[in-house]
Structures are given as structure tokens and as C-alpha cells.
Design a protein around this motif. Structure first.
Motif, PDB file in Angstrom:
ATOM      1  N   PRO A  30     -87.761  60.457  40.027  1.00 15.88           N
ATOM      2  CA  PRO A  30     -86.543  60.119  39.285  1.00 15.88           C
ATOM      3  C   PRO A  30     -85.350  60.865  39.856  1.00 15.88           C
ATOM      4  O   PRO A  30     -85.501  61.929  40.470  1.00 15.88           O
ATOM      5  CB  PRO A  30     -86.857  60.591  37.865  1.00 15.88           C
ATOM      6  CG  PRO A  30     -87.896  61.661  38.044  1.00 15.88           C
ATOM      7  CD  PRO A  30     -88.713  61.240  39.229  1.00 15.88           C
ATOM      8  N   PRO A  31     -84.134  60.326  39.689  1.00 16.33           N
ATOM      9  CA  PRO A  31     -82.942  61.016  40.207  1.00 16.33           C
ATOM     10  C   PRO A  31     -82.734  62.333  39.474  1.00 16.33           C
ATOM     11  O   PRO A  31     -83.095  62.471  38.292  1.00 16.33           O
ATOM     12  CB  PRO A  31     -81.808  60.034  39.922  1.00 16.33           C
ATOM     13  CG  PRO A  31     -82.318  59.167  38.821  1.00 16.33           C
ATOM     14  CD  PRO A  31     -83.794  59.063  39.024  1.00 16.33           C
ATOM     15  N   PRO A  32     -82.166  63.336  40.145  1.00 24.00           N
ATOM     16  CA  PRO A  32     -81.928  64.635  39.512  1.00 24.00           C
ATOM     17  C   PRO A  32     -80.851  64.524  38.442  1.00 24.00           C
ATOM     18  O   PRO A  32     -80.022  63.614  38.471  1.00 24.00           O
ATOM     19  CB  PRO A  32     -81.473  65.514  40.686  1.00 24.00           C
ATOM     20  CG  PRO A  32     -80.877  64.539  41.664  1.00 24.00           C
ATOM     21  CD  PRO A  32     -81.691  63.300  41.544  1.00 24.00           C
ATOM     22  N   PRO A  33     -80.817  65.458  37.493  1.00 29.27           N
ATOM     23  CA  PRO A  33     -79.824  65.382  36.406  1.00 29.27           C
ATOM     24  C   PRO A  33     -78.398  65.628  36.876  1.00 29.27           C
ATOM     25  O   PRO A  33     -77.459  65.218  36.209  1.00 29.27           O
ATOM     26  CB  PRO A  33     -80.291  66.486  35.444  1.00 29.27           C
ATOM     27  CG  PRO A  33     -81.087  67.429  36.292  1.00 29.27           C
ATOM     28  CD  PRO A  33     -81.753  66.574  37.326  1.00 29.27           C
ATOM     29  N   ASN A  34     -78.241  66.284  38.009  1.00 30.78           N
ATOM     30  CA  ASN A  34     -76.891  66.630  38.483  1.00 30.78           C
ATOM     31  C   ASN A  34     -76.382  65.649  39.523  1.00 30.78           C
ATOM     32  O   ASN A  34     -75.569  65.998  40.389  1.00 30.78           O
ATOM     33  CB  ASN A  34     -76.882  68.043  39.069  1.00 30.78           C
ATOM     34  CG  ASN A  34     -77.862  68.188  40.238  1.00 30.78           C
ATOM     35  OD1 ASN A  34     -78.819  67.421  40.352  1.00 30.78           O
ATOM     36  ND2 ASN A  34     -77.618  69.181  41.096  1.00 30.78           N
ATOM     37  N   ILE A  35     -76.836  64.410  39.460  1.00 31.03           N
ATOM     38  CA  ILE A  35     -76.424  63.424  40.447  1.00 31.03           C
ATOM     39  C   ILE A  35     -74.927  63.164  40.333  1.00 31.03           C
ATOM     40  O   ILE A  35     -74.396  62.964  39.238  1.00 31.03           O
ATOM     41  CB  ILE A  35     -77.235  62.124  40.260  1.00 31.03           C
ATOM     42  CG1 ILE A  35     -76.918  61.126  41.364  1.00 31.03           C
ATOM     43  CG2 ILE A  35     -76.980  61.504  38.889  1.00 31.03           C
ATOM     44  CD1 ILE A  35     -77.841  59.915  41.362  1.00 31.03           C
ATOM     45  N   PRO A  36     -74.193  63.189  41.440  1.00 26.79           N
ATOM     46  CA  PRO A  36     -72.744  62.967  41.373  1.00 26.79           C
ATOM     47  C   PRO A  36     -72.417  61.503  41.133  1.00 26.79           C
ATOM     48  O   PRO A  36     -73.244  60.615  41.330  1.00 26.79           O
ATOM     49  CB  PRO A  36     -72.262  63.424  42.758  1.00 26.79           C
ATOM     50  CG  PRO A  36     -73.445  63.233  43.646  1.00 26.79           C
ATOM     51  CD  PRO A  36     -74.643  63.534  42.803  1.00 26.79           C
ATOM     52  N   SER A  37     -71.183  61.244  40.679  1.00 22.02           N
ATOM     53  CA  SER A  37     -70.745  59.874  40.454  1.00 22.02           C
ATOM     54  C   SER A  37     -70.671  59.126  41.784  1.00 22.02           C
ATOM     55  O   SER A  37     -70.340  59.715  42.822  1.00 22.02           O
ATOM     56  CB  SER A  37     -69.365  59.856  39.786  1.00 22.02           C
ATOM     57  OG  SER A  37     -69.420  60.530  38.545  1.00 22.02           O
ATOM     58  N   PRO A  38     -70.978  57.817  41.780  1.00 25.52           N
ATOM     59  CA  PRO A  38     -70.895  57.057  43.033  1.00 25.52           C
ATOM     60  C   PRO A  38     -69.456  56.956  43.504  1.00 25.52           C
ATOM     61  O   PRO A  38     -68.516  56.931  42.697  1.00 25.52           O
ATOM     62  CB  PRO A  38     -71.441  55.683  42.637  1.00 25.52           C
ATOM     63  CG  PRO A  38     -71.233  55.593  41.163  1.00 25.52           C
ATOM     64  CD  PRO A  38     -71.399  56.988  40.647  1.00 25.52           C
ATOM     65  N   PRO A  39     -69.229  56.921  44.809  1.00 24.66           N
ATOM     66  CA  PRO A  39     -67.867  56.834  45.330  1.00 24.66           C
ATOM     67  C   PRO A  39     -67.230  55.498  45.001  1.00 24.66           C
ATOM     68  O   PRO A  39     -67.904  54.464  44.940  1.00 24.66           O
ATOM     69  CB  PRO A  39     -68.066  56.990  46.849  1.00 24.66           C
ATOM     70  CG  PRO A  39     -69.475  56.553  47.090  1.00 24.66           C
ATOM     71  CD  PRO A  39     -70.243  56.953  45.877  1.00 24.66           C
ATOM     72  N   GLU A  40     -65.934  55.504  44.746  1.00 22.64           N
ATOM     73  CA  GLU A  40     -65.202  54.284  44.447  1.00 22.64           C
ATOM     74  C   GLU A  40     -64.987  53.464  45.724  1.00 22.64           C
ATOM     75  O   GLU A  40     -64.868  54.014  46.820  1.00 22.64           O
ATOM     76  CB  GLU A  40     -63.843  54.621  43.826  1.00 22.64           C
ATOM     77  CG  GLU A  40     -63.921  55.323  42.477  1.00 22.64           C
ATOM     78  CD  GLU A  40     -64.422  54.408  41.380  1.00 22.64           C
ATOM     79  OE1 GLU A  40     -64.212  53.177  41.498  1.00 22.64           O
ATOM     80  OE2 GLU A  40     -65.031  54.917  40.426  1.00 22.64           O
ATOM     81  N   VAL A  41     -64.923  52.149  45.543  1.00 22.37           N
ATOM     82  CA  VAL A  41     -64.606  51.271  46.665  1.00 22.37           C
ATOM     83  C   VAL A  41     -63.117  51.411  46.966  1.00 22.37           C
ATOM     84  O   VAL A  41     -62.271  51.221  46.095  1.00 22.37           O
ATOM     85  CB  VAL A  41     -64.940  49.804  46.329  1.00 22.37           C
ATOM     86  CG1 VAL A  41     -64.525  48.897  47.469  1.00 22.37           C
ATOM     87  CG2 VAL A  41     -66.423  49.657  46.030  1.00 22.37           C
ATOM     88  N   THR A  42     -62.795  51.767  48.190  1.00 22.47           N
ATOM     89  CA  THR A  42     -61.401  51.933  48.600  1.00 22.47           C
ATOM     90  C   THR A  42     -61.117  51.096  49.835  1.00 22.47           C
ATOM     91  O   THR A  42     -61.999  50.915  50.679  1.00 22.47           O
ATOM     92  CB  THR A  42     -61.093  53.408  48.919  1.00 22.47           C
ATOM     93  OG1 THR A  42     -62.047  53.881  49.896  1.00 22.47           O
ATOM     94  CG2 THR A  42     -61.214  54.260  47.664  1.00 22.47           C
ATOM     95  N   PRO A  43     -59.907  50.553  49.936  1.00 19.54           N
ATOM     96  CA  PRO A  43     -59.567  49.738  51.108  1.00 19.54           C
ATOM     97  C   PRO A  43     -59.718  50.548  52.391  1.00 19.54           C
ATOM     98  O   PRO A  43     -59.408  51.742  52.443  1.00 19.54           O
ATOM     99  CB  PRO A  43     -58.099  49.362  50.857  1.00 19.54           C
ATOM    100  CG  PRO A  43     -57.907  49.516  49.377  1.00 19.54           C
ATOM    101  CD  PRO A  43     -58.797  50.639  48.970  1.00 19.54           C
ATOM    102  N   GLY A  44     -60.215  49.895  53.415  1.00 18.10           N
ATOM    103  CA  GLY A  44     -60.319  50.536  54.712  1.00 18.10           C
ATOM    104  C   GLY A  44     -61.540  51.403  54.907  1.00 18.10           C
ATOM    105  O   GLY A  44     -61.651  52.092  55.926  1.00 18.10           O
ATOM    106  N   SER A  45     -62.470  51.408  53.924  1.00 21.43           N
ATOM    107  CA  SER A  45     -63.692  52.188  54.091  1.00 21.43           C
ATOM    108  C   SER A  45     -64.895  51.271  53.897  1.00 21.43           C
ATOM    109  O   SER A  45     -64.889  50.382  53.051  1.00 21.43           O
ATOM    110  CB  SER A  45     -63.754  53.338  53.079  1.00 21.43           C
ATOM    111  OG  SER A  45     -63.856  52.850  51.759  1.00 21.43           O
ATOM    112  N   SER A  46     -65.927  51.510  54.665  1.00 24.82           N
ATOM    113  CA  SER A  46     -67.138  50.699  54.557  1.00 24.82           C
ATOM    114  C   SER A  46     -68.101  51.331  53.559  1.00 24.82           C
ATOM    115  O   SER A  46     -67.979  52.514  53.223  1.00 24.82           O
ATOM    116  CB  SER A  46     -67.817  50.581  55.921  1.00 24.82           C
ATOM    117  OG  SER A  46     -68.340  51.835  56.325  1.00 24.82           O
ATOM    118  N   THR A  47     -69.046  50.542  53.099  1.00 26.46           N
ATOM    119  CA  THR A  47     -70.075  51.068  52.191  1.00 26.46           C
ATOM    120  C   THR A  47     -70.828  52.207  52.856  1.00 26.46           C
ATOM    121  O   THR A  47     -71.136  53.230  52.226  1.00 26.46           O
ATOM    122  CB  THR A  47     -71.052  49.951  51.798  1.00 26.46           C
ATOM    123  OG1 THR A  47     -70.328  48.874  51.201  1.00 26.46           O
ATOM    124  CG2 THR A  47     -72.107  50.459  50.824  1.00 26.46           C
TER     125      THR A  47
END
Length: 469
Positions: free
Chosen positions: A311-328
Motif C-alpha cells: 500500500p502507498p505510504p501515509p506521507n505520500i505527496p500530492s500529485p503534480p498539477e498539469v502545467t502547460p509546457g511540461s510532459s507527464t
């Protein structure tokens, strides 16, 4: 569906119980209130004692509803007590009360298996013909045995493995059974979930139409049907087939024009690889506004390799936001250095990156966020396909020749067909399914026959045996 793989007995909520009660009440009322139906279910000629007619109904209707004979006198009398409550008003209402109770009985709502007194060693007893018939009918048809299968119960045709296999043959040819393996593939790949998906309407306006999502499901169904017929059901074709189906809704994915009916075409440009590039599958394994290497990598790990991820750890950071000019891929670079992330994501992201030529609705692309797509990936932690690859084509080739994938597929089939997870005591049965699949040349159409020949299908643990893991 896929969430039901390995599920022996689902949790039943209060709302579901109330819905069962409402359905039972409505069905009983219609049956008892329709003279022709009442006469079929609980006939009672003039001059007959009504309670005796009710007893006959308990036995005849009960054998179908409970998938087992009702012969115990005390058991029959308990049922007739329900009839007697309503019979104070009328025979019709007495039968209605009786049917209400039978249609809410655990013996109707659940498949209860006791087994016979015929032991095979200390840890198995043979199932009765009625129980075998129920296993067959629910596995192949998803419903109770019909009149023809019930005849096989009485004739003794279900008393041997050969007899069970013979019944399976005609059941698979029946309209209700022809799509059994298709249903397995659609459940295994979560295709049905596409109907409820949400995608960003500003980026994917076509996805908002229910007819479009239905076309994605229909496209997947057409591929699976073609795989199991025209392509011989081969495991390799499941991952590497260049055949795609398109209609007016999905044709744009391939630069084509389609009509109402699905047509097939062969993609020779290296963009089609069986189920791995089905738009419905890719959409389910994607986020509302971007692809998801995490979801797609997890599917390969869990569904195709049968590996259990922590299972994922409890301190998992928030996923990065989709921003123009950046790839997944760029946005997920944090997973490579963050100590809380990289342990698990090293198993997921490098696989999922191989899917990056396909956006979140399954359209092929060469750029993501204005950057050239980098679809290079790597498999680690497998038995036989570790190593680097580039794109879906090379990943598909690895999966198609993997013995680990082959074993996992038969394991997933076992879970689907038996409605439960395998146990340690199922080792011989699991091997039997795998051996049958290998002997067929990895033909998916051989899976039904392979499962009904196993001890896991034909026997159960004695009720007095210690439960094994």
C-alpha cells in the motif's frame, strides 16, 4: 466485473437487503396474482387439501430456487407455516407469502454447497449433481440451471468429470454461454468502467457523449470477439495483434471515416498492439486530464503479472498539477528522488512510461505538453522479462512471451471462474488449468474446459475439515 475476481461472498448492505425484499414481494405478488403462472408454480386441483398443494410447491419450486432437492419433512413444514399465514385469507395469498419467504431465503440468495458423504482423502468431498449443475450454470451463464441441465442431474450425467465436460460443451454453444471468455477478458481489463469515466470536457469534448463511451466498449468487445474466433484465441495475439475496429465514433483515432457498424483494419504503422492499445482500456487507466503511467504500470504489475504491491505510504505527496509546457513524464520525475515514493514507483512508472504514446482517451500522439514523447521504459522484479524496452510494441513482445504472464492469466481465470482467490490447497488445480492452457497452444478458448476438470471445481472441503489458507 474485475472487482469481483476472487470474491466468495460480497458484503450485503441494508439497502441491498431492502431491495431484495421489495423484489421478492413484487415477484411473489405477480406469480400468485396471475392464474396461469400460479397454476404452473403451485397447482391445486379442486378437492385437494391446500396445505398439501403448498407442500408440493415447496418441493418443486424449491428444487429450482434452492438448486437442491427439498426433502426434509421438518424443512417442508417450516415453509408451509408461511403458507398457512396467508391461506387464512386465500390460497392465492398463502402462495404469495410462501414465495416471498423462499425468494428471500439465504438458500436462494446464496449458493449453498454442502457436498456429499463421498470423501476423497481428508480434505475433499465430492459435490452433489445439483451443486455441480449450479457451479456450471453460474460459471457459464451467470444464472440457475435450466430444464435441460436439470435433466442431466437426474440422469447421472454429472457424476463423472467426463460427464461434466460433456455438459459444458453444449452450454458453451448455447446463446447464454458463447461469450463466457469474452466476459472474462472484459472484466479482467475493466472495460465496463469506461461508461462512468470523467474526462476534462474542455480537452476531450467527444468523451462527454454516452454514445461515444458505448462505442469504446463496443470496439473492445469486437476486438475480443475477433481474437477468440478469427485469431484463434492466442495469448500472443492478445498483446500483439495489429487488428483494430472502428465506427463513426472511434474512426478519428485512426484517421479514418466510419459508419454505424464496426469495421476492422490492420495497422501496419506500429500503433496497434491488441488489448494494450484499446482506447477503452487506456481511458480507464488514465486520469481526467492526462495519461497515467502509474495506473497503467500498476495494471501490468497486478493484472498481468499477478504481483501484490504494497500500500502507498501515509506521507505520500500530492500529485503534480498539469502545467502547460511540461510532459507527464517530467511531472513524475519527483518519484525518482523522493524517498517516500521511489520504492513503489520504481515498479510502476518505468512500465507505464511505455504507454506514453497514448493520451488519456487512447489516442496516439508523438508529443505531450509540447515535448516529444519519451516512451522508453524498464521491467524489473519479474521472473523472465526484466530489461529495458521502448514503447508498447516492445513491451507487448515481452508480455507475449512471458511464462509469468501465462501463469498469471490462468490464475486470473481461476479467480473469475470460481469467484474466489486461490488457496494453498488449490495448487494441483492451478497447475491443471495451466497445463491445459499450455497443451492447447495458449488458446484462451480452452480455459473453460480446463477449469471444470479440476478438483477445485468438482470437490469442496468437508464441513468438518480445518480451514486451510
Amino acid at each position: 466485473d474485475a472487482s469481483a475476481f476472487g470474491l466468495v461472498q460480497p458484503h450485503v448492505t441494508q439497502v441491498e437487503l431492502e431491495n431484495f425484499q421489495k423484489a421478492a414481494d413484487a415477484i411473489a405478488k405477480v406469480i400468485a396474482g396471475t392464474p396461469a403462472t400460479l397454476n404452473r408454480v403451485a397447482p391445486c386441483e379442486a378437492g385437494k387439501v391446500p396445505a398439501d398443494c403448498a407442500k408440493s410447491a415447496v418441493q418443486s419450486f424449491g428444487e429450482r430456487a434452492y438448486r437442491a432437492p427439498v426433502t426434509d419433512a421438518a424443512d417442508i413444514d417450516r415453509h408451509v407455516q408461511l403458507f398457512n399465514v396467508g391461506a387464512a385469507i386465500s390460497y392465492q395469498y398463502g402462495i404469495e407469502m410462501l414465495l416471498r419467504g423462499m425468494l428471500q431465503s439465504p438458500r436462494f440468495l446464496y449458493r449453498v454447497e454442502i457436498g456429499t458423504g463421498e470423501k476423497v482423502g481428508d480434505l475433499a468431498v465430492k459435490l452433489s449433481p445439483h451443486e455441480i449443475a449450479a457451479r456450471l450454470s453460474y460459471t457459464v451463464w451467470g444464472t440457475m440451471p435450466d430444464a435441460e441441465l436439470s435433466q442431466a442431474i437426474g440422469s447421472g450425467a454429472l457424476s463423472t468429470p467426463e460427464g461434466v465436460a460433456a455438459q459444458l460443451e453444449w452450454m458453451l454453444q448455447d446463446e447464454r454461454g458463447r461469450k463466457l471468455v469474452n466476459r472474462f477478458l472484459e472484466s479482467w481489463t475493466h472495460i465496463a468502467a469506461v461508461a462512468g469515466l470523467v474526462k476534462n470536457p474542455d480537452i476531450y469534448p467527444e468523451f462527454q457523449a454516452p454514445s461515444y463511451r458505448e462505442s469504446l466498449k463496443g470496439q473492445a468487445a469486437a476486438f475480443f470477439d475477433d481474437l477468440l474466433t478469427a485469431q484463434g484465441g492466442k495469448l500472443s495475439a492478445l498483446f500483439t495483434s495489429p487488428t483494430v475496429f472502428y465506427n463513426k465514433d472511434t474512426a478519428a483515432h485512426y484517421g479514418l471515416t466510419g459508419g454505424d457498424a464496426f469495421q476492422s483494419t490492420q495497422r501496419s504503422d506500429g500503433t496497434a498492439f491488441g488489448m494494450l492499445t484499446l482506447p477503452a482500456f487506456l481511458a480507464v487507466q488514465g486520469k481526467p486530464n492526462e495519461s497515467s503511467p502509474i495506473y497503467r504500470g500498476r495494471f501490468v504489475r497486478e493484472a498481468l503479472l499477478c504481483q501484490q504491491l504494497p500500500p502507498p505510504p501515509p506521507n505520500i505527496p500530492s500529485p503534480p498539477e498539469v502545467t502547460p509546457g511540461s510532459s507527464t513524464r517530467e511531472r513524475l520525475a519527483e518519484h525518482e528522488v523522493n524517498e517516500a515514493c521511489k520504492g513503489c514507483h520504481r515498479l510502476l512508472d518505468p512500465i507505464g512510461f511505455g504507454f506514453e504514446n497514448y493520451d488519456t482517451v487512447g489516442r496516439y500522439r508523438t508529443e505531450d505538453g509540447g515535448k516529444p514523447v519519451d516512451a522508453s521504459g524498464e521491467m524489473v522484479g519479474t521472473l523472465d522479462i526484466d530489461g529495458k524496452f521502448n514503447g508498447i510494441g516492445e513491451l507487448a513482445a515481452k508480455l507475449a512471451q512471458s511464462k509469468e504472464v501465462e501463469e498469471c492469466l490462468t490464475r486470473q481465470w481461476f479467480r473469475f471462474a470460481t469467484d474466489r482467490f486461490e488457496r494453498e490447497s488449490d495448487g494441483c488445480s492451478m497447475k491443471s488449468v495451466l497445463d491445459g492452457f499450455q497443451a492447447s497452444g495458449q488458446d484462451l478458448n480452452a480455459l473453460p474446459k480446463a477449469i471444470v476438470a479440476t478438483d477445485a471445481f468438482l470437490y469442496r472441503r468437508p464441513l468438518d475439515a480445518q480451514v486451510m489458507p
